[in-house]
Design a protein around this motif. Structure first.
Motif, short mmCIF file in Angstrom:
data_model
loop_
_atom_site.label_atom_id
_atom_site.label_comp_id
_atom_site.label_asym_id
_atom_site.label_seq_id
_atom_site.Cartn_x
_atom_site.Cartn_y
_atom_site.Cartn_z
N THR A 28 0.85 -1.18 0.00
CA THR A 28 0.00 0.00 0.00
C THR A 28 0.89 1.23 0.00
O THR A 28 1.80 1.35 0.81
CB THR A 28 -0.91 0.01 1.24
N ASN A 55 -5.81 -0.84 -9.58
CA ASN A 55 -6.57 -0.10 -8.58
C ASN A 55 -7.98 0.24 -9.04
O ASN A 55 -8.71 0.94 -8.33
CB ASN A 55 -5.82 1.19 -8.20
N SER A 70 -2.79 0.65 -4.08
CA SER A 70 -2.13 -0.65 -3.98
C SER A 70 -1.14 -0.75 -5.13
O SER A 70 -1.49 -0.55 -6.28
CB SER A 70 -3.16 -1.78 -4.07
#
Ligand code: ZN
Length: 220
Positions: A28, A55, A70
Protein backbone atom coordinates in the motif's frame (compact mmCIF):
# COMPACT_ATOMS: atom_id res chain seq x y z
CA UNK A 1 -19.04 25.14 -25.75
CA UNK A 2 -16.12 25.67 -23.46
CA UNK A 3 -12.83 24.25 -24.68
CA UNK A 4 -11.83 21.24 -22.66
CA UNK A 5 -8.24 21.33 -21.53
CA UNK A 6 -6.77 17.90 -20.78
CA UNK A 7 -5.30 18.99 -17.45
CA UNK A 8 -5.80 15.59 -15.89
CA UNK A 9 -3.92 13.85 -18.68
CA UNK A 10 -1.06 16.34 -18.59
CA UNK A 11 -0.74 16.06 -14.82
CA UNK A 12 -0.90 12.30 -14.89
CA UNK A 13 1.83 12.18 -17.52
CA UNK A 14 4.34 14.22 -15.56
CA UNK A 15 6.80 11.69 -14.22
CA UNK A 16 8.26 12.62 -10.85
CA UNK A 17 10.95 10.93 -8.85
CA UNK A 18 9.22 8.53 -6.50
CA UNK A 19 10.87 6.00 -4.25
CA UNK A 20 10.17 2.44 -5.40
CA UNK A 21 8.01 0.27 -3.20
CA UNK A 22 9.62 -2.70 -1.52
CA UNK A 23 9.95 -5.75 -3.76
CA UNK A 24 8.06 -8.95 -3.06
CA UNK A 25 4.33 -8.40 -3.15
CA UNK A 26 1.72 -5.70 -3.55
CA UNK A 27 2.17 -2.91 -1.02
CA UNK A 28 0.00 0.00 0.00
CA UNK A 29 1.42 3.32 -1.10
CA UNK A 30 0.23 6.55 0.50
CA UNK A 31 0.24 9.26 -2.14
CA UNK A 32 2.56 12.16 -1.32
CA UNK A 33 1.99 15.76 -2.44
CA UNK A 34 3.07 16.18 -6.06
CA UNK A 35 3.02 12.49 -6.93
CA UNK A 36 1.19 11.25 -9.99
CA UNK A 37 -0.17 7.88 -11.03
CA UNK A 38 2.40 7.69 -13.84
CA UNK A 39 5.26 8.71 -11.55
CA UNK A 40 4.35 6.08 -8.96
CA UNK A 41 3.98 3.51 -11.74
CA UNK A 42 7.38 4.34 -13.24
CA UNK A 43 9.11 4.17 -9.86
CA UNK A 44 7.79 0.66 -9.40
CA UNK A 45 8.50 -0.74 -12.84
CA UNK A 46 4.86 -0.57 -13.89
CA UNK A 47 3.01 1.00 -16.77
CA UNK A 48 0.47 3.66 -15.84
CA UNK A 49 -2.24 1.46 -17.38
CA UNK A 50 -1.22 -1.54 -15.28
CA UNK A 51 -1.22 0.43 -12.02
CA UNK A 52 -4.53 2.06 -12.91
CA UNK A 53 -6.13 -1.28 -13.77
CA UNK A 54 -4.83 -2.84 -10.56
CA UNK A 55 -6.57 -0.10 -8.58
CA UNK A 56 -9.69 -0.01 -10.72
CA UNK A 57 -9.24 3.58 -11.85
CA UNK A 58 -8.75 5.27 -15.21
CA UNK A 59 -5.20 5.80 -16.50
CA UNK A 60 -5.66 9.58 -16.31
CA UNK A 61 -6.95 9.34 -12.75
CA UNK A 62 -5.61 12.20 -10.63
CA UNK A 63 -4.25 10.79 -7.40
CA UNK A 64 -4.74 12.92 -4.29
CA UNK A 65 -2.14 13.33 -1.56
CA UNK A 66 -2.99 11.13 1.40
CA UNK A 67 -4.94 8.62 -0.67
CA UNK A 68 -3.87 4.98 -0.67
CA UNK A 69 -2.91 3.04 -3.78
CA UNK A 70 -2.13 -0.65 -3.98
CA UNK A 71 1.18 -1.08 -5.81
CA UNK A 72 1.69 -4.58 -7.23
CA UNK A 73 4.98 -6.04 -8.33
CA UNK A 74 5.47 -6.02 -12.12
CA UNK A 75 4.93 -9.79 -12.04
CA UNK A 76 1.62 -9.45 -10.18
CA UNK A 77 0.51 -6.83 -12.68
CA UNK A 78 1.30 -9.21 -15.52
CA UNK A 79 4.40 -7.27 -16.56
CA UNK A 80 8.01 -8.28 -16.53
CA UNK A 81 7.43 -12.02 -16.81
CA UNK A 82 8.15 -11.94 -20.51
CA UNK A 83 10.54 -9.96 -22.64
CA UNK A 84 7.67 -8.13 -24.31
CA UNK A 85 6.12 -7.21 -20.97
CA UNK A 86 9.25 -5.58 -19.67
CA UNK A 87 10.00 -3.96 -22.98
CA UNK A 88 6.55 -2.38 -22.88
CA UNK A 89 7.27 -1.07 -19.37
CA UNK A 90 10.48 0.51 -20.53
CA UNK A 91 8.84 2.02 -23.56
CA UNK A 92 6.20 3.62 -21.37
CA UNK A 93 8.65 5.30 -19.03
CA UNK A 94 11.39 6.57 -21.34
CA UNK A 95 11.76 8.07 -24.75
CA UNK A 96 13.37 5.77 -27.31
CA UNK A 97 16.94 5.48 -26.15
CA UNK A 98 20.06 6.39 -28.04
CA UNK A 99 23.18 4.65 -26.84
CA UNK A 100 25.74 7.07 -25.34
CA UNK A 101 28.47 5.39 -27.42
CA UNK A 102 28.38 3.22 -30.57
CA UNK A 103 30.03 0.23 -28.87
CA UNK A 104 27.18 -0.08 -26.39
CA UNK A 105 24.09 -2.27 -26.57
CA UNK A 106 20.91 -1.84 -24.57
CA UNK A 107 19.21 -4.01 -21.96
CA UNK A 108 15.69 -3.45 -20.63
CA UNK A 109 15.08 -2.31 -17.06
CA UNK A 110 12.24 -0.84 -15.02
CA UNK A 111 13.85 2.55 -15.74
CA UNK A 112 13.93 2.12 -19.48
CA UNK A 113 16.85 1.00 -21.59
CA UNK A 114 20.23 0.85 -19.88
CA UNK A 115 23.52 0.13 -21.61
CA UNK A 116 26.37 -2.36 -21.60
CA UNK A 117 29.22 -3.22 -23.93
CA UNK A 118 27.44 -4.69 -26.97
CA UNK A 119 28.84 -8.19 -26.34
CA UNK A 120 27.96 -8.00 -22.66
CA UNK A 121 24.47 -6.76 -23.51
CA UNK A 122 23.84 -9.61 -25.94
CA UNK A 123 25.06 -12.17 -23.40
CA UNK A 124 22.97 -10.51 -20.67
CA UNK A 125 19.86 -10.69 -22.84
CA UNK A 126 20.38 -14.42 -23.46
CA UNK A 127 20.94 -15.02 -19.74
CA UNK A 128 17.87 -12.96 -18.88
CA UNK A 129 15.69 -14.98 -21.26
CA UNK A 130 16.98 -18.19 -19.69
CA UNK A 131 16.23 -16.85 -16.21
CA UNK A 132 12.70 -15.91 -17.21
CA UNK A 133 12.12 -19.28 -18.87
CA UNK A 134 13.72 -21.41 -16.16
CA UNK A 135 13.02 -19.51 -12.95
CA UNK A 136 10.34 -16.99 -13.92
CA UNK A 137 12.65 -14.30 -12.55
CA UNK A 138 13.57 -11.18 -14.47
CA UNK A 139 17.14 -9.94 -14.25
CA UNK A 140 17.71 -6.20 -14.20
CA UNK A 141 20.06 -3.60 -12.73
CA UNK A 142 19.20 -2.11 -9.33
CA UNK A 143 18.94 1.42 -10.67
CA UNK A 144 19.60 3.72 -13.62
CA UNK A 145 23.34 3.89 -12.78
CA UNK A 146 23.71 0.16 -12.12
CA UNK A 147 24.90 -0.87 -15.60
CA UNK A 148 27.07 1.30 -17.92
CA UNK A 149 28.17 4.63 -16.44
CA UNK A 150 29.82 7.52 -18.19
CA UNK A 151 33.01 8.70 -16.51
CA UNK A 152 31.02 11.76 -15.46
CA UNK A 153 28.43 9.60 -13.72
CA UNK A 154 31.20 7.55 -12.10
CA UNK A 155 32.78 10.79 -10.90
CA UNK A 156 29.52 11.92 -9.32
CA UNK A 157 29.17 8.58 -7.53
CA UNK A 158 32.78 8.81 -6.33
CA UNK A 159 32.20 12.32 -4.99
CA UNK A 160 29.09 11.08 -3.17
CA UNK A 161 31.13 8.26 -1.68
CA UNK A 162 33.90 10.63 -0.55
CA UNK A 163 31.31 12.90 1.04
CA UNK A 164 29.96 9.97 3.04
CA UNK A 165 26.57 10.07 1.32
CA UNK A 166 27.09 7.32 -1.25
CA UNK A 167 27.94 3.65 -1.44
CA UNK A 168 31.58 2.71 -2.10
CA UNK A 169 32.53 3.70 -5.65
CA UNK A 170 35.81 3.71 -7.54
CA UNK A 171 37.17 6.98 -8.94
CA UNK A 172 36.44 7.68 -12.61
CA UNK A 173 38.61 5.56 -14.88
CA UNK A 174 38.70 2.68 -12.40
CA UNK A 175 35.22 1.15 -12.58
CA UNK A 176 34.20 -1.75 -14.80
CA UNK A 177 30.83 0.00 -15.05
CA UNK A 178 32.53 2.55 -17.32
CA UNK A 179 33.53 -0.33 -19.61
CA UNK A 180 29.92 -1.52 -19.69
CA UNK A 181 30.84 -5.00 -18.47
CA UNK A 182 29.28 -4.92 -14.98
CA UNK A 183 25.80 -4.81 -13.53
CA UNK A 184 24.71 -4.14 -9.96
CA UNK A 185 21.81 -6.55 -9.50
CA UNK A 186 18.52 -5.52 -7.89
CA UNK A 187 17.99 -8.54 -5.62
CA UNK A 188 19.93 -11.43 -4.02
CA UNK A 189 17.62 -13.83 -5.89
CA UNK A 190 19.03 -12.48 -9.15
CA UNK A 191 22.55 -13.10 -7.86
CA UNK A 192 21.66 -16.72 -7.07
CA UNK A 193 20.55 -17.18 -10.66
CA UNK A 194 23.67 -15.55 -12.11
CA UNK A 195 25.71 -17.90 -9.92
CA UNK A 196 23.83 -20.88 -11.36
CA UNK A 197 23.56 -20.08 -15.07
CA UNK A 198 25.76 -17.03 -15.67
CA UNK A 199 28.85 -19.08 -16.61
CA UNK A 200 27.07 -20.19 -19.77
CA UNK A 201 26.91 -16.56 -20.88
CA UNK A 202 30.23 -15.26 -19.57
CA UNK A 203 28.55 -13.55 -16.60
CA UNK A 204 29.66 -14.16 -13.04
CA UNK A 205 31.17 -12.88 -9.83
CA UNK A 206 34.72 -11.92 -10.80
CA UNK A 207 35.50 -8.85 -8.68
CA UNK A 208 34.40 -6.74 -5.69
CA UNK A 209 33.78 -9.72 -3.35
CA UNK A 210 32.32 -7.39 -0.70
CA UNK A 211 29.51 -6.31 -3.05
CA UNK A 212 27.11 -9.24 -3.63
CA UNK A 213 25.20 -7.19 -6.20
CA UNK A 214 28.13 -6.52 -8.53
CA UNK A 215 28.47 -9.09 -11.34
CA UNK A 216 30.53 -8.85 -14.51
CA UNK A 217 30.92 -10.18 -18.02
CA UNK A 218 34.18 -11.95 -18.69
CA UNK A 219 34.06 -11.64 -22.46
CA UNK A 220 32.60 -13.83 -25.18
ZN1 ZN B 1 29.04 -2.42 -9.36
Amino acid sequence: MQARIPIAVAAASAALAVAPAAAGAAVTHTVQPGETLSGIAAANGLTTDALAAWNGVASDHLVIAGASLSVPTPEEAGLGTTATGTAATGAATTAPGTAPAPWLGSIPSPWGDLYLDAGAAAAWSSMRQASLATYGVDLYPAGPLSAYRTSGQQGEMYELYLSGAGAPANPPGYSSHELGVSVDLATPAMRDIVDQIGWQYGWGKFEAPEEWWHVSWGGG
